[in-house]
Design an enzyme around this catalytic site. Structure first.
Site, PDB file in Angstrom:
ATOM      1  N   ASP A   1      -2.063   5.779  -5.545  1.00 34.63           N
ATOM      2  CA  ASP A   1      -2.132   4.780  -4.485  1.00 34.63           C
ATOM      3  C   ASP A   1      -2.266   3.369  -5.032  1.00 34.63           C
ATOM      4  OD1 ASP A   1      -2.372   3.623  -1.984  1.00 34.63           O
ATOM      5  OD2 ASP A   1      -4.507   4.004  -1.855  1.00 34.63           O
TER       6      ASP A   1
ATOM      7  N   ASP B   1       0.836  -1.201   0.000  1.00 34.40           N
ATOM      8  CA  ASP B   1       0.000   0.000   0.000  1.00 34.40           C
ATOM      9  C   ASP B   1       0.871   1.250   0.000  1.00 34.40           C
ATOM     10  OD1 ASP B   1      -1.975   1.849   0.215  1.00 34.40           O
ATOM     11  OD2 ASP B   1      -2.745   1.165   2.148  1.00 34.40           O
TER      12      ASP B   1
END
Length: 450
Positions: free
Chosen positions: A305, A96
């Protein structure tokens, strides 16, 4: 910010950390890594997992989770397989770039959930809450660290889908690639609330990759990393280090946005870029640049992201894109007129496609305009077939841009679905993000990973 934590999906793009130093037997030309940095090349694989109900309710994200988080409800997640501890214990962690603190589940409410066993590791140690490490290294976390009953450094992470995890800041030896890295700091979580039992059964935790002081990137001293996710097959690649591939071609770079003054809704350690506009088939949406700029509170930043599947836009921008796409495809696509169906709680533009002929018509290209660079989203990436969702003999496909406002989130987020078949480079030394269109399946083959 971070956008998401980890949760369930249809596919797991699994980074098998069979990392190797790039060697002279490879036919590619590489620039030399910095003296203290190894060049690590890692293959990507995919695996299918069951998918829960895809018809999610219209719910607002919890305000307590922070304005820069998004719910982690999607069908694809990126996971990394590596080892931690002495002797090594395998761990599968969600990759992440929108989160800082890496963490492992150290206890399990069910025996099926994979966990890290700290007492089985000779190199494991906890961080006291009185130590400078606890006070200084946790400064970028959304929630401050505290002392638990045993005077250990207590950390909490929470996400906008109301999931959370809490536990102790600890250190242990991380085995990544050919070398061991002692003293790696992460959270050893012993409690939490998850929104995805399906994924919990397959992952051990989360790997934070943003620019915060506790992230894996910072702790490894990595000045650059890249990844390439195939949109056609199960191949892909993740690379740590600075490598120049002559076959990738020149990258388009956009600078990372930096601010000096802390703002309540601005994540200063996210990979924040400045979006300036959107084009549909070359037509610029009639929006002022100001709608893409963060306001005085920091709300409205644009983050790249890997922890989010799709792309989310603030309400006025989403509405303008939705209307333009709908207008340009009117008569070509059949709209699903079901006000009770909103895919993932934020994607309310869906279509019916005959299951007997599921091929999609040619769709307009969308281009995201950033400062100094543009990212192309081809028509084939604009609609996503919702797993298991049918209306009679028709499949349900949804537009792959969502409305941040429906989630109660004040941010633009560029998800990894729109990063497929792009060489994505995160250059921390030069404070920029670069990208170029490339066939990622062929890139993997060229690198000997296919």
């Amino acid at each position: 910010m971070a956008i998401l934590g980890h949760r369930s999906r249809l596919l797991h793009l699994t980074f098998l950390f069979l990392a190797t130093i790039f060697n002279s037997n490879c036919s590619l030309s590489l620039s030399s890594p910095t003296p203290n940095q190894q060049l690590l090349l890692l293959p990507l694989k995919t695996q299918h997992v069951p998918h829960p109900s895809s018809s999610l309710p219209r719910t607002r994200a919890s305000a307590a989770a922070g304005g820069s988080k998004l719910p982690f409800r999607h069908n694809v997640t990126l996971t990394v397989s590596l080892s931690i501890g002495t002797p090594p214990q395998p761990a599968t962690m969600v990759l992440d770039t929108g989160s800082e603190l890496s963490w492992l589940r150290c206890s399990s409410p069910t025996s099926q959930q994979p966990v890290f066993r700290p007492l089985a590791s000779k190199s494991y140690s906890t961080v006291p809450c009185s130590s400078p490490t606890c006070a200084e290294r946790t400064r970028d976390l959304p929630l401050p660290a505290s002392c638990d009953a045993s005077k250990r450094c207590h950390v909490v992470v929470s996400y906008a889908d109301a999931s959370s995890a809490e536990g102790t800041l600890v250190s242990d030896t991380l085995l990544i690639g050919p070398s061991a890295r002692p003293g790696f700091l992460f959270g050893c979580m012993d409690s939490g609330q998850s929104s995805s039992p399906e994924e919990d059964a397959k992952t051990t935790g989360l790997m934070g990759m943003n620019r915060g002081s506790l992230s894996l990137v910072t702790q490894m001293g990595v000045g650059m990393f890249s990844y390439c996710i195939s949109g056609l097959d199960s191949s892909g690649v993740l690379l740590f280090g600075d490598a120049g591939f002559d076959w990738v071609g020149p990258l388009n770079y956009t600078p990372l946005v930096q601010i000096s003054t802390p703002l309540p809704y601005f994540d200063r350690v996210a990979y924040t870029v400045q979006m300036e506009g959107i084009k549909v088939s070359g037509k610029v949406l009639p929006l002022p640049k100001s709608v893409f700029e963060p306001d005085h509170t920091g709300a409205g930043q644009t983050m790249v992201d890997s922890g989010t599947q799709f792309t989310f836009l603030l309400g006025p921008v989403y509405t303008a894109l939705k209307n333009e796409f709908s207008g340009q495809t009117r008569g070509t696509l059949r709209v699903l007129n079901d006000p009770n169906f909103v895919f993932q709680g934020a994607m309310d533009l869906c279509y019916l496609v005959p299951s007997a002929r599921p091929e999609l018509p040619e769709l307009p290209e969308v281009r995201l305009v950033f400062r100094g660079a543009e990212m192309s989203v081809p028509g084939r990436r604009l609609l996503y077939r919702v797993p298991g969702e049918r209306r009679g003999s028709d499949w349900v496909y949804c537009f792959t841009f969502g409305n941040s406002d429906l989630l109660g989130v004040e941010a633009f987020v560029i998800g990894h679905h729109h990063q497929q078949d792009m060489w994505m480079e995160f250059d921390l030394e030069r404070s920029r993000v670069g990208f170029a269109e490339v066939r990622c399946d062929l890139a993997s083959q060229r690198l000997g990973l296919g």
